[in-house]
Design an enzyme around this catalytic site. Structure first.
Site, PDB file in Angstrom:
ATOM      1  N   PRO A  86       0.811  -1.220   0.000  1.00 51.41           N
ATOM      2  CG  PRO A  86      -0.594  -1.458   1.840  1.00 51.41           C
ATOM      3  CD  PRO A  86       0.564  -2.087   1.159  1.00 51.41           C
ATOM      4  CD  GLU A 113      -0.896  -7.619  11.437  1.00 50.04           C
ATOM      5  OE1 GLU A 113      -1.035  -6.397  11.467  1.00 50.04           O
ATOM      6  OE2 GLU A 113      -1.833  -8.418  11.267  1.00 50.04           O
ATOM      7  NE  ARG A 150      -7.614  -5.392 -21.048  1.00 44.80           N
ATOM      8  CZ  ARG A 150      -7.698  -4.215 -21.648  1.00 44.80           C
ATOM      9  NH1 ARG A 150      -6.774  -3.305 -21.441  1.00 44.80           N
ATOM     10  NH2 ARG A 150      -8.701  -3.939 -22.458  1.00 44.80           N
ATOM     11  CG  ASP A 164      -8.678  -0.477 -22.977  1.00 50.27           C
ATOM     12  OD1 ASP A 164      -9.688  -1.076 -23.321  1.00 50.27           O
ATOM     13  OD2 ASP A 164      -7.581  -1.025 -22.758  1.00 50.27           O
TER      14      ASP A 164
HETATM   15  N1  ADE Z   1      -1.135  -5.096  -0.114  1.00 49.53           N
HETATM   16  C1  ADE Z   1      -2.110  -4.748   0.741  1.00 49.53           C
HETATM   17  N2  ADE Z   1      -2.831  -3.737   0.258  1.00 49.53           N
HETATM   18  C2  ADE Z   1      -2.308  -3.429  -0.960  1.00 49.53           C
HETATM   19  C3  ADE Z   1      -2.608  -2.470  -1.950  1.00 49.53           C
HETATM   20  N3  ADE Z   1      -3.613  -1.608  -1.822  1.00 49.53           N
HETATM   21  N4  ADE Z   1      -1.851  -2.453  -3.071  1.00 49.53           N
HETATM   22  C4  ADE Z   1      -0.823  -3.300  -3.203  1.00 49.53           C
HETATM   23  N5  ADE Z   1      -0.488  -4.226  -2.306  1.00 49.53           N
HETATM   24  C5  ADE Z   1      -1.218  -4.291  -1.180  1.00 49.53           C
END
Ligand code: ADE
Length: 227
Positions: A86, A113, A150, A164
């Site tokens: 994230p 975690e 793709r 697209d």
């Molecule tokens: N792992 C957990 N959440 C994620 C996300 N939003 N993007 C990439 N990997 C992740």
């Protein structure tokens, strides 16, 4: 192109690899996808892959050794290593096009975690697929792989992706199929006119209108204003 994915949950990829366009792309040798179980690279007792966090805190942390050994094993001079987390760059279509140029992708899926901070040093790029938290990187690695595969020549027809959403930073135009009249909702007459130039013009206008309504932020980056 070759994509190697490092995961603690290889079975999560079964459906992804065995259905539809991805399955066909693999069969037609447009892409090779290998799923590696991180546990197989563990040198610890009982194939241990995680441990407690130094300094305390909830949850287990992915250890560096299995991931470093796996990347050492897979990496060549053609490789581009992605860590899905994230905290990475937010994924978008232009990044899919950039990654399409690479011969070999190694995608590391984090889990639990978190992962030991030193694992980040392995990555050429960290990618997030959006501002929300998944249970792990597996779905993110499938999203990234799917969006690249793709675009590989011959996987789908060029026409299918040329218009697209997000190509030119515009959303896609509306499409219709039979019947002409469904529950009183009719297909726009222009699409039955057979006049291709007018149809293309209408489609472009619809793209701009839809993008203005739904994603005005994209228009700033679009070339409709002659950028
Ligand atoms: N792992 C957990 N959440 C994620 C996300 N939003 N993007 C990439 N990997 C992740």
């Amino acid at each position: 192109m070759k994509i190697d994915i490092l995961t603690l949950f290889p079975k999560m990829f079964d459906g992804f690899l065995s259905e539809s366009i991805i399955k066909r792309a693999i069969e037609n040798k447009k892409v090779t996808i290998n799923i590696y179980d991180i546990r197989d690279f563990s040198k610890g007792p009982h194939k241990k892959v995680d441990d407690y966090s130094y300094g305390g805190g909830a949850g287990m942390v992915l250890m560096p050794q299995p991931i470093f050994d796996a990347v050492d094993y897979l990496k060549t001079s053609d490789s581009f290593v992605i860590l899905v987390t994230p905290q990475g760059h937010t994924y978008k279509q232009s990044l899919a096009k950039f990654l399409l140029q690479k011969k070999h992708l190694i995608i590391i899926c984090g889990h639990y975690e978190g992962f030991d901070e030193r694992i980040r040093t392995l990555a050429d790029m960290e990618i997030s697929i959006g501002d929300y938290i998944l249970t792990g990187g597996e779905l993110a690695s499938m999203v990234i792989s799917d969006s690249i595969i793709r675009l590989i020549d011959g996987v789908i027809t060029r026409e299918s992706y040329e218009n697209d959403s997000f190509t030119d930073n515009l959303l896609d135009y509306p499409v219709y199929t039979k019947p002409y009249d469904f529950r009183g909702m009719k297909v726009p007459d222009i699409l039955l006119s057979g006049h291709h130039e007018n149809i293309n013009k209408w489609r472009r206008e619809e793209q701009i209108k839809k993008t203005q309504e739904r994603r005005p932020d994209l228009l700033e980056k679009s070339d409709i204003y002659g950028e």
